[in-house]
Design a protein around this motif. Structure first.
Motif: not given
Length: 213
Positions: A195-208
């Motif tokens: 989860l932490m890795e996916r949040i760190k990689q988040m770039r857009g306004a909405r991701e899943y």
């Protein structure tokens, strides 16, 4: 895995989805301060679950004033200038009002809410946890909080749908949507690290984020 760019992270989702547990884990991991809901401090909540029609407005207004007081105190104290993790989004208060209030009560509530809402800044990130209604029902029954015992299965089902509808339209902050059915962030270190890795990689306004069984 630094989340420093997110000064205020909100973990949200319906009753039983695990938002407080994840918020506590995130805060411990990042060294953030915490802001948690205090349902036990609402004197009307238990009576609402027993008699919704009679106590819905009192319960809703009590939560609204509790939350605006907390948010204003934190803003004035500069708390959001350091990392803060909370387990509620102020804007979602209207979700419960729409679900539980009669039309005339809802109009009154909206007048109060719209007067107060501009005083609350949007968070930097919302983590929205989802789970099937059946999962929420099982979790609520298992943890057996005294004030939650009267909650009906049908109410949890309607609440789950109301959350889906609310976050489908919410765009005041970036939203990271997580299907938590097959994830255990508290007890499984790999799940939390993912989860932490996916949040760190988040770039857009909405991701899943969704992991199959």
């Amino acid at each position: 895995m630094s989340l420093d760019k997110y000064r205020h992270i909100v973990v949200e989702g319906p009753i039983g989805v695990g938002k407080t547990s994840l918020a506590r884990k995130l805060a411990a991991h990042t060294g953030a301060t915490t802001l948690f809901e205090k349902p036990e401090a609402n004197p009307f909540l238990e009576r609402f679950y027993l008699d919704p029609a009679r106590y819905a407005l009192s319960t809703q207004l009590s939560f609204l004033f509790q939350r605006i007081t907390e948010m204003k105190q934190l803003t004035q104290a500069g708390m959001f200038e350091v990392n803060t993790v909370s387990d509620y989004l102020f804007a979602k208060d209207e979700l419960f009002a729409r679900l539980n209030l009669h039309d005339d009560e809802f109009m009154l509530y909206q007048n109060v809410f719209r007067h107060l809402a501009p005083q609350v800044p949007a968070p930097d990130l919302v983590i929205y946890l989802q789970a099937a209604p059946e999962t929420l029902i099982e979790r609520v029954h298992r943890r057996a909080n005294p004030y939650e015992r009267p909650i009906s299965d049908s109410y949890l089902t309607r609440l789950s749908q109301a959350y889906s509808d609310f976050f489908y339209h919410y765009d005041a902050a970036p939203v990271f949507v997580v299907n938590s059915e097959n994830l255990n962030f508290v007890d499984k270190a790999d799940d939390f690290a993912m989860l932490m890795e996916r949040i760190k990689q988040m770039r857009g306004a909405r991701e899943y984020f969704n992991v199959g069984a």
